[in-house]
Motif scaffolding. Structure first.
Motif, PDB file in Angstrom:
ATOM      1  N   SER A  14       0.798  -1.232   0.000  1.00 37.68           N
ATOM      2  CA  SER A  14       0.000   0.000   0.000  1.00 37.68           C
ATOM      3  C   SER A  14       0.830   1.280   0.000  1.00 37.68           C
ATOM      4  O   SER A  14       0.286   2.366   0.192  1.00 37.68           O
ATOM      5  N   SER A  15       2.128   1.178  -0.235  1.00 37.76           N
ATOM      6  CA  SER A  15       2.965   2.385  -0.227  1.00 37.76           C
ATOM      7  C   SER A  15       2.870   3.168  -1.536  1.00 37.76           C
ATOM      8  O   SER A  15       3.321   4.312  -1.603  1.00 37.76           O
ATOM      9  N   GLY A 108      13.566   3.541  -3.154  1.00 41.79           N
ATOM     10  CA  GLY A 108      12.810   3.315  -1.930  1.00 41.79           C
ATOM     11  C   GLY A 108      11.509   4.099  -1.982  1.00 41.79           C
ATOM     12  O   GLY A 108      11.524   5.304  -2.196  1.00 41.79           O
ATOM     13  N   VAL A 109      10.396   3.393  -1.805  1.00 39.83           N
ATOM     14  CA  VAL A 109       9.078   4.037  -1.818  1.00 39.83           C
ATOM     15  C   VAL A 109       8.576   4.072  -0.376  1.00 39.83           C
ATOM     16  O   VAL A 109       8.307   3.024   0.222  1.00 39.83           O
ATOM     17  N   HIS A 110       8.477   5.275   0.165  1.00 38.16           N
ATOM     18  CA  HIS A 110       8.083   5.477   1.564  1.00 38.16           C
ATOM     19  C   HIS A 110       6.687   6.085   1.636  1.00 38.16           C
ATOM     20  O   HIS A 110       6.233   6.732   0.697  1.00 38.16           O
ATOM     21  N   CYS A 111       6.060   5.868   2.778  1.00 39.45           N
ATOM     22  CA  CYS A 111       4.743   6.445   3.047  1.00 39.45           C
ATOM     23  C   CYS A 111       4.559   6.452   4.567  1.00 39.45           C
ATOM     24  O   CYS A 111       4.911   5.466   5.232  1.00 39.45           O
ATOM     25  N   GLU A 115      -0.935   7.020   6.922  1.00 43.62           N
ATOM     26  CA  GLU A 115      -1.458   6.988   5.553  1.00 43.62           C
ATOM     27  C   GLU A 115      -1.500   5.556   5.029  1.00 43.62           C
ATOM     28  O   GLU A 115      -2.442   5.171   4.323  1.00 43.62           O
ATOM     29  N   LEU A 116      -0.498   4.754   5.378  1.00 45.66           N
ATOM     30  CA  LEU A 116      -0.518   3.337   4.987  1.00 45.66           C
ATOM     31  C   LEU A 116      -1.747   2.637   5.564  1.00 45.66           C
ATOM     32  O   LEU A 116      -2.419   1.879   4.859  1.00 45.66           O
ATOM     33  N   ALA A 117      -2.034   2.896   6.835  1.00 43.04           N
ATOM     34  CA  ALA A 117      -3.201   2.275   7.473  1.00 43.04           C
ATOM     35  C   ALA A 117      -4.495   2.716   6.787  1.00 43.04           C
ATOM     36  O   ALA A 117      -5.398   1.903   6.568  1.00 43.04           O
ATOM     37  N   ARG A 118      -4.591   3.993   6.433  1.00 41.48           N
ATOM     38  CA  ARG A 118      -5.778   4.494   5.742  1.00 41.48           C
ATOM     39  C   ARG A 118      -5.952   3.820   4.388  1.00 41.48           C
ATOM     40  O   ARG A 118      -7.037   3.369   4.029  1.00 41.48           O
ATOM     41  N   ARG A 119      -4.851   3.720   3.620  1.00 37.09           N
ATOM     42  CA  ARG A 119      -4.910   3.085   2.304  1.00 37.09           C
ATOM     43  C   ARG A 119      -5.266   1.605   2.416  1.00 37.09           C
ATOM     44  O   ARG A 119      -6.049   1.088   1.615  1.00 37.09           O
ATOM     45  N   GLU A 120      -4.681   0.954   3.400  1.00 36.01           N
ATOM     46  CA  GLU A 120      -4.950  -0.474   3.601  1.00 36.01           C
ATOM     47  C   GLU A 120      -6.435  -0.711   3.866  1.00 36.01           C
ATOM     48  O   GLU A 120      -7.044  -1.614   3.298  1.00 36.01           O
ATOM     49  N   GLU A 147      14.899   7.996  -3.414  1.00 36.28           N
ATOM     50  CA  GLU A 147      13.775   7.690  -2.530  1.00 36.28           C
ATOM     51  C   GLU A 147      12.621   8.638  -2.832  1.00 36.28           C
ATOM     52  O   GLU A 147      12.837   9.794  -3.203  1.00 36.28           O
ATOM     53  N   CYS A 148      11.403   8.115  -2.676  1.00 35.77           N
ATOM     54  CA  CYS A 148      10.182   8.883  -2.908  1.00 35.77           C
ATOM     55  C   CYS A 148       9.251   8.705  -1.719  1.00 35.77           C
ATOM     56  O   CYS A 148       9.177   7.613  -1.154  1.00 35.77           O
ATOM     57  N   ASP A 149       8.523   9.734  -1.370  1.00 31.38           N
ATOM     58  CA  ASP A 149       7.544   9.687  -0.292  1.00 31.38           C
ATOM     59  C   ASP A 149       6.163   9.918  -0.900  1.00 31.38           C
ATOM     60  O   ASP A 149       5.832  11.034  -1.313  1.00 31.38           O
ATOM     61  N   THR A 150       5.367   8.861  -0.965  1.00 35.87           N
ATOM     62  CA  THR A 150       4.039   8.975  -1.570  1.00 35.87           C
ATOM     63  C   THR A 150       3.026   9.620  -0.634  1.00 35.87           C
ATOM     64  O   THR A 150       1.892   9.869  -1.040  1.00 35.87           O
ATOM     65  N   GLY A 151       3.435   9.896   0.602  1.00 32.04           N
ATOM     66  CA  GLY A 151       2.584  10.681   1.488  1.00 32.04           C
ATOM     67  C   GLY A 151       2.675  12.161   1.148  1.00 32.04           C
ATOM     68  O   GLY A 151       1.756  12.927   1.415  1.00 32.04           O
TER      69      GLY A 151
END
Length: 195
Positions: A14-15, A108-111, A115-120, A147-151
């Protein structure tokens, strides 16, 4: 024949890896790319219920085959976008052993966890807490090319960062550095093959 390049996206469930990969397919118009996802390989497996030990063995074989499929596609000149979750140390070791490190852009894909919990929860197709369980595991190796932050950024913005970074890939690559650190004496490669 020149080998293909590998854009390797690693992050928790879900990241946003698959969303970034889809955007990359849309904006990388210089060459033909293929999106290879570990979830796609898992989806090809039989749906009959498996006992825990049988499932674990099947998942290890699936992931080992996935890694070798990436290598095979790239070895004949295909450019590949990989979407993976390196939540067990052997997965990274196996990738380091079978993928040509100079051809891999490791992203590296970070979140953020909330936000991960919400997407999940919104997805509804993952066990609750899976991303939280993976959170500290997937980036433990601590070395990326980018690295990227999808949040903070949309999948499109992350894809654009990756596209813009490709001509400036570092030498040595993160995979080259990690391979030297973990496989230099050959034991890491043996451990990866044994698992």
């Amino acid at each position: 024949m020149a080998p293909g390049r590998i854009i390797f996206l690693n992050g928790t469930s879900s990241s946003g890896k698959s969303s970034i990969a889809r955007e990359l397919l849309d904006i990388l118009d210089d060459r033909v790319h293929f999106h290879l996802s570990v979830d796609g390989f898992n989806a090809m497996r039989t749906k009959r219920p498996l006992a825990a030990d049988e499932l674990d063995a099947a998942l290890r074989r699936t992931r080992s085959g996935f890694h070798r499929s990436i290598a095979a596609m790239a070895s004949v000149g295909n450019d590949v976008i990989v979407d993976h979750v390196l939540s067990e140390p052997w997965r990274l070791l196996d990738c380091l052993a079978v993928l040509p490190p100079e051809d891999v852009l490791f992203v590296g894909v970070h979140c953020p966890p909330d936000e991960l919990a919400r997407r999940e929860q919104a997805r509804g197709d993952r066990p609750p807490g899976l991303a939280a369980h993976q959170y500290d595991l997937v980036h433990r190796h601590g070395d990326y090319d980018l690295e990227c932050d999808t949040g903070a950024l949309s999948p499109r913005a992350c894809a654009e960062r990756i596209r813009d970074f490709l001509p400036h890939r570092p030498t040595p690559t993160a995979f080259t550095r990690l391979r030297a650190r973990h496989l230099a004496d050959g034991r890491g490669a043996q451990e990866a093959a044994a698992r």
